[in-house]
Scaffold this active site. Structure first.
Site, PDB file in Angstrom:
ATOM      1  CG  ASP A   3      -4.729  -2.106   1.155  1.00 15.92           C
ATOM      2  OD1 ASP A   3      -3.922  -1.541   1.914  1.00 15.92           O
ATOM      3  OD2 ASP A   3      -4.369  -2.827   0.205  1.00 15.92           O
ATOM      4  CG  ASP A   8      -2.142  -0.636   4.584  1.00 18.29           C
ATOM      5  OD1 ASP A   8      -2.690  -1.674   4.998  1.00 18.29           O
ATOM      6  OD2 ASP A   8      -1.813  -0.478   3.389  1.00 18.29           O
ATOM      7  CB  SER A  52      -1.978   0.773  -0.418  1.00 14.19           C
ATOM      8  OG  SER A  52      -1.280   0.143   0.611  1.00 14.19           O
ATOM      9  CG  HIS A  53       0.675   3.300   1.946  1.00 13.39           C
ATOM     10  ND1 HIS A  53       0.711   2.264   1.032  1.00 13.39           N
ATOM     11  CD2 HIS A  53       1.568   4.207   1.533  1.00 13.39           C
ATOM     12  CE1 HIS A  53       1.612   2.547   0.118  1.00 13.39           C
ATOM     13  NE2 HIS A  53       2.145   3.715   0.390  1.00 13.39           N
TER      14      HIS A  53
HETATM   15  C1  G1P Z   1       5.687   0.642  -2.114  1.00 13.88           C
HETATM   16  C2  G1P Z   1       6.610  -0.181  -1.251  1.00 13.88           C
HETATM   17  C3  G1P Z   1       6.595  -1.626  -1.703  1.00 13.88           C
HETATM   18  C4  G1P Z   1       5.160  -2.146  -1.713  1.00 13.88           C
HETATM   19  C5  G1P Z   1       4.264  -1.217  -2.514  1.00 13.88           C
HETATM   20  C6  G1P Z   1       2.813  -1.619  -2.393  1.00 13.88           C
HETATM   21  O1  G1P Z   1       6.119   0.599  -3.450  1.00 13.88           O
HETATM   22  O2  G1P Z   1       7.921   0.313  -1.277  1.00 13.88           O
HETATM   23  O3  G1P Z   1       7.403  -2.382  -0.855  1.00 13.88           O
HETATM   24  O4  G1P Z   1       5.095  -3.428  -2.240  1.00 13.88           O
HETATM   25  O5  G1P Z   1       4.388   0.122  -2.043  1.00 13.88           O
HETATM   26  O6  G1P Z   1       2.333  -1.573  -1.090  1.00 13.88           O
HETATM   27  P1  G1P Z   1       7.005   1.768  -4.126  1.00 13.88           P
HETATM   28  O7  G1P Z   1       6.239   3.046  -3.928  1.00 13.88           O
HETATM   29  O8  G1P Z   1       8.292   1.806  -3.354  1.00 13.88           O
HETATM   30  O9  G1P Z   1       7.162   1.336  -5.544  1.00 13.88           O
HETATM   31 ZN    ZN Z   2      -1.858  -1.571   1.658  1.00 11.21          ZN
END
Ligand code: G1P
Ligand code: ZN
Length: 541
Positions: free
Chosen positions: A277, A275, A111-112
């Site tokens: 992805d 982000d 992801s990010h």
């Molecule tokens: C984080 C975000 C959550 C999101 C997840 C995936 O998770 O807070 O809202 O769904 O990334 O992108 P966390 O690291 O808080 O468990």
């Molecule tokens: Zn993402």
């Protein structure tokens, strides 16, 4: 085909969004192979199944896809549909699974999180509805990682995934598809492209920051291609394996280039970022940052202006730490607002059952029932469709929201790489205090209610406990505490601060001023500094 004896490797437990680890861990001997085989075993095998495979193009994306294809072939899968060059944004993968009625898919992304040899990698299994696996399925995958003894892998040479068309690996059929076309076609069914094209033709200006990540090709094709926005609208639009050395997280801290433009002298009308992805989004107007929670509220209030939602929304959902702005809009529309644990997978059942049309999280995720993932570009297009209809600026749109429903000042404070034991101890201590908190005074605020969030899924009746501690204060403030499920180093403590303000004379405060009291109260009640040694957060969004 080779059957390789293996043994469990500790820690292959998928979190809120698949398995995330340092890239080097994934590249270690048998690690990826074990996890892919465990995933296949955990979902009851892949014999005769069709899978979608693609990722965000980060370092190791291409190599990992070759391994996945070889393991899928050896396990008897019938077909893999692969994004050309290994590329598929997460929402595009979700759409492809649904459109092609595949049995599921493997999405390669962290992801990010930054990408590269020394950064992060991830792998996630999505089911036939196109959404992240449910907890029941991830539990099975995890259980298999604990007793795995063999994996099966084909001994084939590398497959060409850069050329579109059909190819094969042993008996596995492989179709390499262009990654943007199907997704773009879906967007054209949801939004009024003609109206948005007219908006741009009329001189409306925008910047979209793809952050060197997967949405570059999608944004070039849709914004600058189909919608006619001038070239240069998309910045950082070429995906790179390390995201240009950056942190592809669309928030004011990491999308600094875009923020500078939007708060600069020649700011365009509208700005957005996505982000690594492509599932998250940030929205910012000229001198007007929109919190993700407010964005969800605006989209809920005005979605009916876009063709796909013209007959209204059946309901909406937000993750628990997301601000209650959307609740107020939902109430005024007479629709239900569900509160779910953090993580997109909890929205899946609600969307499948038709109970909600839109959903979102404070972490820059918004989406609808068009796929089963959050969708960054979708949110941007919905905003554009709304602005094309209302002809309001982003700032006016926010003023309208706040004057009608009150303003939920909001901020999230992240404390990263905290010693896991200390972070766990802080949460345990807070949990122990909860029963006696109501009515007491903390940092000048009086606690109204305090509990630990648990969720009963209204569709499959599953129960998820321990989903974050929430403390509501008299006067509209709230603090939420939880540990991240996606970090790859130590623990990340997240403290979510919110203050609902309905006094019309107080809607223009600086968020940090509006949240100062609840911030102090949160630090005091959690004993943060004494228990973790931390004072100021590493990241404030
Ligand atoms: C984080 C975000 C959550 C999101 C997840 C995936 O998770 O807070 O809202 O769904 O990334 O992108 P966390 O690291 O808080 O468990
Ligand atoms: Zn993402």
């Amino acid at each position: 085909m080779q059957t390789v004896q293996t043994s469990p490797i500790e820690g292959q437990k998928p979190g809120t969004s698949g398995l995330r680890k340092k890239t080097a861990v994934f590249m270690g001997p048998h690690y990826l192979e074990n996890y892919v085989q465990s995933t296949f075993d955990g979902i009851g095998g892949v014999q005769g199944k069709t899978l979608v495979v693609g990722g965000d193009g980060r370092f190791f994306n291409d190599r990992a896809i070759q391994v996945i294809l070889r393991i899928a072939a050896a396990n008897g899968a019938a077909k893999c549909i692969v994004g050309q060059g290994g590329i598929l944004s997460t929402p595009a993968a979700s759409h492809l699974i649904r459109k092609r009625k595949a049995d599921g898919g493997l999405i390669l992304s962290a992801s990010h999180n930054p990408g590269g040899k020394d950064e992060d990698f991830g792998l996630k299994y999505n089911g036939p509805n196109g959404g992240p696996a449910t907890e029941a399925v991830t539990d099975k995958i995890f259980a298999r990682t604990l007793d795995i003894d063999v994996y099966k892998i084909s001994e084939s040479v590398d497959i060409d995934i850069d050329t579109r068309g059909m190819t094969s690996l042993d008996a596995l059929e492989i179709e390499v598809v262009e990654p943007v076309a199907d997704y773009q076609e879906l967007m054209e069914t949801l939004f009024d492209f003609g109206k948005i094209r007219a908006l741009f033709a009329g001189g409306f200006t925008m910047r979209f920051d793809a952050m060197h990540a997967v949405t570059g090709p999608y944004a070039h094709a849709i914004l600058e291609g189909a919608l006619g926005a001038p070239k240069g609208t998309v910045m950082n639009g070429t995906p790179s394996p390390d995201f240009g050395g950056g942190h592809p997280d669309p928030n004011p801290i990491w999308a600094k280039d875009l923020m500078n433009v939007m708060y600069g002298p020649d700011a365009p009308d509208f700005g957005a970022a996505s982000d690594g992805d492509g599932d998250r989004n940030m929205i910012v107007g000229r001198n007007a940052y929109v919190t993700p929670s407010d964005s969800l509220a605006v989209l809920t209030a005005k979605a009916h202006l876009a063709p796909a939602y013209s007959s209204g929304l059946t309901g909406v959902a937000r993750s628990m730490p997301t601000s209650r702005a959307v609740d107020r809009v939902a109430e005024s529309l007479g629709i239900k607002c569900y509160e779910t644990p953090t993580g997109w997978k909890f929205f899946g059942n609600l969307l499948d059952a038709g109970l909600v049309t839109l959903c979102g999280e404070e972490s820059a995720g918004t989406g609808s029932d068009h796929v089963r993932e959050k969708d960054g570009l979708w949110a941007v297009l919905l905003w554009l469709n709304i602005l094309a209809e209302t002809k309001m600026s982003v700032a006016e749109t926010l003023d309208d929201l706040w004057s009608t429903h009150g303003r939920c000042y909001y901020s999230r404070h992240d404390y990263e790489a905290v010693d896991s034991e200390k972070a766990g101890a802080m949460i345990s201590a807070l949990r122990a205090k909860l029963p006696a908190l109501a009515g007491t005074s903390v940092g000048g605020l009086t606690v109204e209610a305090a509990d630990e969030f648990a969720y009963d899924d209204p569709v499959d009746q599953s129960h998820s406990a321990g989903q974050g501690i929430r403390i509501a204060f008299k006067g509209g403030a709230r603090a939420v505490f939880r540990l991240s499920g996606t970090g790859t180093e130590g623990a990340t403590i997240r403290i979510y601060l919110e203050h609902l303000q309905t006094d019309a004379s107080k809607l223009d405060m600086k968020p940090e001023d509006a949240l100062a009291e609840v911030c102090n109260a949160a630090r005091e009640v959690s004993d943060l500094t004494a228990l973790t040694g931390r004072v100021d957060p590493d990241v404030i969004t």
